[in-house]
Design a protein around this motif. Structure first.
Motif, short mmCIF file in Angstrom:
data_model
loop_
_atom_site.label_atom_id
_atom_site.label_comp_id
_atom_site.label_asym_id
_atom_site.label_seq_id
_atom_site.Cartn_x
_atom_site.Cartn_y
_atom_site.Cartn_z
N THR A 181 2.92 4.87 -5.88
CA THR A 181 2.82 5.17 -4.92
C THR A 181 1.01 5.01 -3.95
O THR A 181 0.63 5.78 -4.72
N VAL A 182 0.62 4.36 -3.43
CA VAL A 182 -0.64 4.38 -2.76
C VAL A 182 -0.34 4.91 -1.73
O VAL A 182 -0.28 4.85 -0.41
N ALA A 183 -1.25 6.21 -1.13
CA ALA A 183 -1.30 6.87 0.42
C ALA A 183 -2.34 6.07 0.21
O ALA A 183 -3.88 6.57 0.68
N ALA A 184 -3.29 5.19 1.34
CA ALA A 184 -3.72 4.59 2.06
C ALA A 184 -4.88 5.27 2.79
O ALA A 184 -5.98 4.85 3.09
N LEU A 185 -3.78 5.45 4.33
CA LEU A 185 -4.09 6.39 5.05
C LEU A 185 -3.27 7.82 4.29
O LEU A 185 -2.33 8.45 4.39
N ILE A 240 2.09 4.50 3.11
CA ILE A 240 2.37 4.84 2.17
C ILE A 240 2.66 3.38 1.70
O ILE A 240 3.23 2.92 2.24
N TYR A 241 1.73 3.02 -0.06
CA TYR A 241 1.80 1.59 -0.01
C TYR A 241 2.73 1.62 -1.46
O TYR A 241 2.58 2.58 -1.80
N GLN A 242 3.88 1.00 -1.82
CA GLN A 242 4.35 1.00 -2.90
C GLN A 242 4.29 0.03 -3.79
O GLN A 242 4.00 -1.33 -3.57
N MET A 243 3.78 0.36 -5.08
CA MET A 243 3.27 -0.32 -6.22
C MET A 243 4.58 -0.67 -7.30
O MET A 243 3.40 0.37 -7.77
N GLY A 244 5.20 -0.68 -7.48
CA GLY A 244 5.97 -1.19 -8.17
C GLY A 244 6.38 0.82 -8.11
O GLY A 244 7.17 0.96 -7.00
N GLY A 273 -17.35 3.97 5.37
CA GLY A 273 -16.71 4.56 3.75
C GLY A 273 -16.58 4.51 3.53
O GLY A 273 -16.83 2.36 3.45
N PRO A 274 -16.41 4.44 1.69
CA PRO A 274 -16.79 3.97 -0.12
C PRO A 274 -15.32 2.65 0.37
O PRO A 274 -14.67 2.49 1.61
N SER A 275 -15.77 1.51 -0.34
CA SER A 275 -14.37 0.93 -0.14
C SER A 275 -13.40 1.14 -0.86
O SER A 275 -13.47 2.78 -1.85
N GLY A 276 -12.04 0.99 -0.48
CA GLY A 276 -11.43 1.54 -1.08
C GLY A 276 -11.03 2.59 -0.43
O GLY A 276 -9.09 3.25 -0.76
N SER A 277 -11.47 3.19 0.64
CA SER A 277 -11.22 4.78 2.18
C SER A 277 -10.35 4.39 2.39
O SER A 277 -9.52 5.93 3.19
N GLY A 278 -9.78 3.48 2.59
CA GLY A 278 -8.56 3.24 3.89
C GLY A 278 -9.07 2.34 5.42
O GLY A 278 -8.69 2.71 6.26
N LYS A 279 -10.06 2.04 5.77
CA LYS A 279 -10.65 1.74 6.77
C LYS A 279 -10.26 1.13 7.16
O LYS A 279 -9.60 0.55 8.17
N SER A 280 -9.74 -0.51 6.30
CA SER A 280 -9.11 -1.71 7.05
C SER A 280 -7.96 -1.55 6.97
O SER A 280 -6.77 -1.64 7.76
N THR A 281 -7.29 -0.53 5.94
CA THR A 281 -5.58 0.39 6.82
C THR A 281 -6.13 1.03 8.05
O THR A 281 -5.05 0.46 9.28
N LEU A 282 -6.46 1.22 8.58
CA LEU A 282 -6.63 2.59 9.99
C LEU A 282 -7.53 1.71 10.89
O LEU A 282 -6.58 1.69 11.82
P1 ADP Z 1 -11.42 -0.23 2.35
O1 ADP Z 1 -10.88 -1.66 4.02
O2 ADP Z 1 -11.96 1.38 2.69
O3 ADP Z 1 -12.10 -1.01 1.94
P2 ADP Z 1 -7.76 -0.17 2.27
O4 ADP Z 1 -7.87 0.46 3.62
O5 ADP Z 1 -7.84 -2.24 1.54
O6 ADP Z 1 -9.65 -0.14 2.46
O7 ADP Z 1 -7.06 0.32 1.49
C1 ADP Z 1 -7.05 1.84 1.11
C2 ADP Z 1 -5.84 1.70 -0.58
O8 ADP Z 1 -5.34 1.03 -0.07
C3 ADP Z 1 -6.97 1.25 -1.30
O9 ADP Z 1 -6.46 2.29 -2.53
C4 ADP Z 1 -6.47 -0.08 -1.50
O10 ADP Z 1 -5.90 -0.88 -2.84
C5 ADP Z 1 -4.57 -0.18 -0.58
N1 ADP Z 1 -3.91 -1.06 -0.54
C6 ADP Z 1 -4.30 -2.08 0.76
N2 ADP Z 1 -3.65 -2.11 0.60
C7 ADP Z 1 -1.95 -2.56 0.68
C8 ADP Z 1 -1.60 -3.25 0.06
N3 ADP Z 1 -1.33 -4.13 1.10
N4 ADP Z 1 -0.65 -2.41 -0.93
C9 ADP Z 1 -0.50 -2.13 -1.93
N5 ADP Z 1 -1.90 -1.08 -1.53
C10 ADP Z 1 -3.01 -1.42 -0.75
#
Ligand code: ADP
Ligand code: ADP
Length: 232
Positions: A18-22, A11-15, A39-48
């Motif tokens: 909250t964004v549930a990246a996973l 979970i990312y806190q943005m002000g 997966g599409p852009s923003g789907s959580g691949k990098s976070t995973l």
């Molecule tokens: P992908 O690699 O599939 O493009 P990410 O894992 O980068 O996806 O991002 C998944 C979601 O988490 C997106 O909505 C992205 O905006 C958000 N996100 C990723 N990193 C951060 C961060 N450091 N702070 C806030 N939100 C983030």
């Protein structure tokens, strides 16, 4: 070296938001598997990938790597686990331009405390594993894109990790070089290393036996082709 994620949330806190990246990922990858995460852009691949690679920790849930609970490690412990067990390959190679191939590859060994001669010998062996034994003293700008990525793979291998993680490793390469890089990953996998890569390209994912599809922070598809070892 089993990878076991159970109900992992990031979970990312943005002000105030909250964004549930996973959003609750349960995923097991066995030693010796070759898996592509798509997966599409923003789907959580990098976070995973960052969590699997011990670059980051889950907000909640469990991550056990080789039975060790990594979700609770502190930054130093996380770094030790990462450096011992995982080799990373990136889209943009991340090589140091003023250093030769062998110097770039030897870099991760500087922290391991071996002497210079030993480091150079190990780096040269790693470069030979990716077919670059005749390019030891070349700098990155004297090498093609595919050769640069092979140097980066050699650097990832130099500590003899059991897991290789690659984030869009062919994203900056032409088709021929991409296929050569994927052949190397297949060889490394055939030698028993676990390979996990993130890619947008279906042609690249084809090289992996297992394809894990991510969307909105969840695994929405997970398919393993064929039989044999590594099926999870
Ligand atoms: P992908 O690699 O599939 O493009 P990410 O894992 O980068 O996806 O991002 C998944 C979601 O988490 C997106 O909505 C992205 O905006 C958000 N996100 C990723 N990193 C951060 C961060 N450091 N702070 C806030 N939100 C983030
Ligand atoms: P992106 O996928 O957004 O283009 P990178 O693939 O370059 O980013 O990096 C992904 C993550 O890995 C980032 O969080 C970055 O801080 C981290 N990282 C980059 N290089 C290294 C490295 N050599 N060792 C460990 N972590 C790294």
């Amino acid at each position: 070296m089993t990878i076991a994620l159970t109900d992992v949330k990031k979970i990312y806190q943005m002000g105030d938001n909250t964004v549930a990246a996973l959003a609750g990922v349960t995923l097991h990858i066995r030693a010796g598997e070759f898996a592509a995460i798509m997966g599409p852009s923003g789907s959580g691949k990098s976070t995973l990938m960052n969590i699997l690679g011990c670059l980051d920790r889950p907000t909640t849930g469990s991550y056990r790597l080789d039975r060790q609970e990594v979700a609770t490690l502190n930054d130093d412990q996380l770094a030790v686990t990462r450096n011992k067990k995982i080799g990373f390959v990136f889209q943009n190679f991340n090589l140091l331009p003023r250093m030769s191939a062998v110097q770039n590859v030897a870099l991760p060994l500087v922290y391991a405390g071996s002497d210079k001669k030993e480091r150079q010998a190990r780096a040269a062996r790693a470069l030979a594993m990716v077919g670059l034994q005749s390019r030891l003293d070349h700098r990155p700008n004297e090498l093609s894109g595919g050769q640069r990525q092979r140097v980066a793979i050699a650097r990832a291998l130099v500590n003899d990790p059991s897991i290789i993680m690659a984030d869009e490793p062919t994203g900056n390469l032409d088709t021929k070089s991409s296929n050569e890089i994927m052949d190397i990953f297949q060889d490394l996998n055939a030698q028993g290393r676990t390979v996990v890569l993130v890619t947008h390209e279906p042609d690249i994912a084809e090289f992996a036996r297992r394809v894990i599809q991510v969307r909105d922070g969840l695994v929405v598809r997970d398919e393993t082709r064929g039989g044999g070892p590594g099926v999870g």
